[in-house]
Design an enzyme around this catalytic site. Structure first.
Site, mmCIF file in Angstrom:
data_model
loop_
_atom_site.group_PDB
_atom_site.id
_atom_site.type_symbol
_atom_site.label_atom_id
_atom_site.label_comp_id
_atom_site.label_asym_id
_atom_site.label_seq_id
_atom_site.Cartn_x
_atom_site.Cartn_y
_atom_site.Cartn_z
ATOM 1 N N SER A 47 26.677 4.136 18.036
ATOM 2 C CA SER A 47 27.870 3.492 18.596
ATOM 3 C C SER A 47 27.576 2.178 19.309
ATOM 4 O O SER A 47 28.480 1.354 19.479
ATOM 5 C CB SER A 47 28.582 4.444 19.562
ATOM 6 O OG SER A 47 27.729 4.814 20.630
ATOM 7 N N ASP A 338 33.121 2.273 29.340
ATOM 8 C CA ASP A 338 33.523 3.667 29.500
ATOM 9 C C ASP A 338 32.361 4.404 30.145
ATOM 10 O O ASP A 338 31.477 3.761 30.726
ATOM 11 C CB ASP A 338 33.969 4.283 28.165
ATOM 12 C CG ASP A 338 32.892 4.251 27.085
ATOM 13 O OD1 ASP A 338 31.693 4.141 27.432
ATOM 14 O OD2 ASP A 338 33.237 4.336 25.888
ATOM 15 N N HIS A 341 29.201 3.521 27.363
ATOM 16 C CA HIS A 341 28.917 2.242 26.713
ATOM 17 C C HIS A 341 29.156 1.071 27.658
ATOM 18 O O HIS A 341 30.161 1.053 28.373
ATOM 19 C CB HIS A 341 29.817 2.070 25.484
ATOM 20 C CG HIS A 341 29.709 3.178 24.497
ATOM 21 N ND1 HIS A 341 30.595 4.243 24.476
ATOM 22 C CD2 HIS A 341 28.816 3.406 23.506
ATOM 23 C CE1 HIS A 341 30.254 5.067 23.498
ATOM 24 N NE2 HIS A 341 29.179 4.600 22.897
#
Length: 363
Positions: A47, A338, A341
């Site tokens: 991610s 978040d 990340h």
């Protein structure tokens, strides 16, 4: 903005008989030695460097909705990047003078020029451990490599064998993956912990990493940068889950990440000797992120222990959504977007700390 072949470096200024200086939007500069040019940047990973491949597969690991992307290219463009804007794959492509954002390979709107200057095969939730991708139904590292082989066929058909071979051999390859193995698969899967202790699990990860790098070399990659793991124990979600009442950094997670990094770095050095025509560059992100967290004012940050989205303590993915309350007004003050990340600005600072003094090692 992206011209084919002759004008692949739109942000260049060529000084007479000097190196190429590539300027980013934030004003930083990196040098490419000996008037080198980079035709493409190609990325594998999770991610951290997924620009939206997960949008096109059946998985819960998605972020193609607001507030993700709220600051992307001017605002409110949720592209599937796990941040408020750009991610490291984009920033690195700009550093090497290729283009300002790196698209997802699975994007159905890709144009030929997008392919020729590089794409990301990364999939949020993937890992070195084969189990990691299976648990959350995302694109495994071996499957990402298969996609790259398909990519090679496409560009060869489009521009011919010679030009395709140049793109493949002279491109920059970035591998950024592994955090989900420790933070999710190992931490949350009892039978994995029954099979392995941390030393043996990091052995498994390192073995898988080196196997992948050898396979990547086998299909033509030569300039390969591999990110080590960050200080996982200091990301907000890990603080919340295992950091106690005070939400301290989790030493066991940081120690596991550090142990894996030492094994990866050592084995990459051995691989460099095995493949003298390759340039395998270990990229330390552990210490730079830790320094950003410990000394935020030096880098212009204010908040280090929680993310911008909602409470910032646990929200990530579908939990960070348009209904999240208490969104921070300025994500640039935060290291984390978040609970897992970083923000675009933190990614930009971190990418410079990690990469700028390693650029010449790729050539």
């Amino acid at each position: 903005m992206r011209c084919l072949f002759q004008n692949l470096l739109p942000l260049l200024i060529i000084w007479s008989c000097a190196a190429l200086i590539v300027f980013q939007r934030d004003g930083s500069a990196v040098s490419l030695p000996n008037n080198e040019t980079v035709p493409a940047v190609i990325v594998f990973g999770d991610s951290i460097v997924d620009p939206g491949n997960n949008n096109y597969i059946t998985t819960l690991i998605k972020c193609n909705f607001l507030p993700y992307g709220r600051d992307f290219a001017g605002g409110d463009r949720p592209t599937g990047r796990f941040s408020n804007g750009l991610v490291p794959s984009d920033i690195i492509a700009a550093k090497f003078g290729v283009k300002n954002s790196l698209p997802a390979y699975l994007d159905p709107n890709l144009q030929l020029e997008d392919l020729l200057t590089g794409v990301s095969f990364a999939s949020g939730g993937a890992g070195y451990d084969p189990l990691t991708s299976t648990l959350v139904s995302v694109i495994s590292l071996p499957s990402q490599l298969e996609m790259f082989i398909d990519y090679k066929i496409k560009i060869k058909q489009a521009v011919g064998e010679s030009r395709a071979a140049y793109i493949v051999s002279k491109g920059i390859y970035i591998v950024c993956i592994g955090s989900d193995d420790i933070a999710n698969t190992y931490a949350q899967t009892p039978f994995r912990r029954a099979q392995y202790d941390i030393p043996s699990y990091t052995d498994l990860m390192a073995e898988q990493a080196i196997s992948f790098l050898q396979e990547l070399y086998g299909v033509g990659a030569r300039r390969i940068g591999v990110f080590g793991l960050t200080a996982l124990g200091c990301v907000p979600s890990q603080r919340t889950v295992a950091g106690g009442v005070g939400r301290a950094c989790v030493d066991s997670s940081n120690q596991a990440a550090s142990l894996f990094n030492s094994k990866l770095s050592s084995q990459m050095s051995a691989l460099n000797k095995k493949f003298p025509d390759a340039r395998l560059v270990y990229l330390d992100s552990y210490n730079p992120l830790l320094d950003m967290i410990h000394n935020p004012a030096l880098y212009g940050f204010e908040e280090t222990e929680k993310g911008c989205c909602g409470t910032g303590n646990i929200e990530v993915g579908i939990l960070c959504n348009p209904y999240s309350l208490n969104m921070c007004p300025n994500a640039s003050n935060y290291i984390f977007w978040d609970s897992y990340h970083p923000t675009e600005r933190a990614y930009s600072v971190l990418s410079s700390l990690v990469l700028d003094n390693k650029i010449q090692d790729f050539f």
